[in-house]
Design an enzyme around this catalytic site. Structure first.
Site, PDB file in Angstrom:
ATOM      1  N   ALA A  99    -107.170  28.809 -29.047  1.00 13.77           N
ATOM      2  CA  ALA A  99    -106.574  30.114 -28.546  1.00 13.77           C
ATOM      3  C   ALA A  99    -106.380  30.409 -27.139  1.00 13.77           C
ATOM      4  O   ALA A  99    -105.612  31.295 -27.587  1.00 13.77           O
ATOM      5  CB  ALA A  99    -106.942  30.994 -29.740  1.00 13.77           C
ATOM      6  N   LYS A 100    -107.503  30.039 -26.741  1.00 16.76           N
ATOM      7  CA  LYS A 100    -108.583  30.876 -26.070  1.00 16.76           C
ATOM      8  C   LYS A 100    -108.028  32.211 -25.317  1.00 16.76           C
ATOM      9  O   LYS A 100    -107.249  33.060 -24.469  1.00 16.76           O
ATOM     10  CB  LYS A 100    -107.194  30.009 -24.468  1.00 16.76           C
ATOM     11  CG  LYS A 100    -107.752  28.242 -24.493  1.00 16.76           C
ATOM     12  CD  LYS A 100    -106.757  28.296 -23.318  1.00 16.76           C
ATOM     13  CE  LYS A 100    -107.535  26.025 -23.253  1.00 16.76           C
ATOM     14  NZ  LYS A 100    -106.646  25.213 -24.469  1.00 16.76           N
ATOM     15  N   ARG A 101    -108.149  32.852 -26.428  1.00 17.87           N
ATOM     16  CA  ARG A 101    -107.953  34.667 -26.917  1.00 17.87           C
ATOM     17  C   ARG A 101    -109.526  35.169 -26.124  1.00 17.87           C
ATOM     18  O   ARG A 101    -109.633  34.472 -25.349  1.00 17.87           O
ATOM     19  CB  ARG A 101    -108.309  34.794 -27.768  1.00 17.87           C
ATOM     20  CG  ARG A 101    -107.283  33.930 -29.322  1.00 17.87           C
ATOM     21  CD  ARG A 101    -105.929  34.858 -28.472  1.00 17.87           C
ATOM     22  NE  ARG A 101    -104.774  34.013 -29.885  1.00 17.87           N
ATOM     23  CZ  ARG A 101    -103.758  33.510 -29.416  1.00 17.87           C
ATOM     24  NH1 ARG A 101    -103.852  32.819 -28.521  1.00 17.87           N
ATOM     25  NH2 ARG A 101    -102.888  32.742 -30.506  1.00 17.87           N
TER      26      ARG A 101
END
Lengths: 272, 272
Positions: free
Chosen positions: A92-94
């Site tokens: 998700a690379k949040r």
């Protein structure tokens, strides 16, 4: 899943393969498009065909989000279908300010929120400690922090000189203070194999999630030579080369053949 | 919305207020919880109460994502309800390798994908050029790139020395090569007002999205003194201080009072 459980899984399956479920509706075999949920039907077939060869599955959330609410439903069903002896990664690379990162953590780790219960999530480091640590508040869950990514843009900031180091090394050194190798992994692109020896010097025990083998051109041999540890220490991801090995009726069979070829090569490196 | 349309809107409304729709189900007035979609009902009331005072609305996607598929439906309805004379920001802080960032761009910019048609999206810079430029392929849409954020963790990497500059300055200088001020804004936290003069030296014409006034403690006076330009050049965001001004039946009225106080102060700075 704990560090030692993951290590044991790698030995048992003779594999450190992660299958990236980057399932693109526009690339699916045509005969699936009449299914009520083509993305889930496809993922189910891929999982059935590869579950004995893979130790991890990594849906990239962008592919589901781009389908709106029904994409999230496909994602929920996919995650529920992945066998319990596989590690799951929400790619998700949040990353956001503390209270907001806490909500992202809740999304991916607390099944009463969005119906998802991943083992781990990928997180972007740019916003620093309080954007990452909320994900570590969930016992038994993992953060996989972007360090040195596989794309050309990794040169723009990640490789900028910061004192005697490059930025991505500062990210690794700093993040090591937030959690141990039992809760924290790093993303290192397979196209960056030259850097793996330097990374192993500063992170000898951390698992590395390595995308970029296959469509992106990274070498499994190079990654394994520099990255494998006594505990495994690698999850090597392949997405497109497995998912889209064929777009005919035999897509699952061809996906298995691709996964089997990678697993066979991995078994060799694990035993050498 | 174009650069000049946004500038004209700021003059007409005498406001550079962005209302952050960080709508948390757990903080809503109790009387709304029996509604079929409490989040949308709340947002609708907040928008009705503030639309003449605000030039922009910024839903933080984490708050919707944490509700799963029904959260995405609340987001779609909220976006559709925002008046056309307001700029819309998907505060998503996304960023991935090129083909995946392309999917995130599709999610927020192409209404046939996830049912969303935002004017802009916030993007994290860590993965570099090819993680950002796919968002710029949509004509008329904007990238709002994280530069110097409002949280304590901004010190960890953003303020690391890279040559003669700090990393966030390198991010701004580099990103200026990817798009002009008509397509690119930067996020600069209100808690970083001391740095705004330096930022204005390297980005004299770019709009800055400034969160951190209100609950996070930034000063509107300081931000305005250092950040305002002849074209406006600022979008100052307030979320919690407006949304949760009251949790009683008068929540919308109190939200308007908070927004009105900010707008009145902004009108003063615009005319001084």
């Amino acid at each position: 899943m704990t560090y030692s459980e993951l290590s044991e899984l790698i030995v048992r399956k003779q594999s450190y393969l992660c299958v990236g479920l980057d399932t693109d509706l526009q690339k699916l075999p045509h005969h699936l498009l009449t299914e009520p949920d083509p993305v889930f039907t496809f993922n189910k077939a891929i999982i059935d065909a590869t579950a004995d060869l893979a130790v991890a599955y990594k849906p990239n959330i962008a592919f589901y989000e781009a389908q709106g609410p029904r994409g999230w439903e496909s994602l929920q069903k996919t995650l529920d279908y992945i066998p319990v002896d596989c590690f799951t990664i929400a790619d998700a690379k949040r990353g956001d300010i503390g209270n907001t990162s806490g909500l992202y953590a809740r999304t991916f780790f607390n099944p009463t929120a969005a119906g998802l219960n991943f083992d781990s999530v990928t997180v972007a480091p740019y916003m620093g400690a309080d954007s990452v640590t909320p994900f570590l508040e969930y016992a038994g869950k993992w953060v996989i922090l972007l360090a040195l990514t596989s794309n050309s843009g990794s040169a723009d900031f990640q490789r900028q000189a910061v004192g005697e180091q490059e930025l991505y090394q500062v990210v690794i050194e700093t993040a090591k203070r937030w959690a141990g190798p039992d809760r924290l992994m790093f993303v290192v692109g397979a196209t960056q194999a030259d850097e793996l020896s330097r990374i192993r010097e500063i992170a000898p025990d951390h698992f590395l999630l390595v995308p970029g083998v296959g469509a992106q051109g990274g070498s499994l041999a190079d990654v394994s030579r520099h990255g494998l540890t006594a505990h495994g220490g690698l999850l090597v991801n392949a997405s497109r080369s497995i998912l889209y090995a064929s777009n005919g009726l035999d897509f699952a069979e061809q996906a298995r053949a691709e996964a089997k070829a990678l697993q066979t090569e991995m078994a060799k490196y694990l035993n050498s």
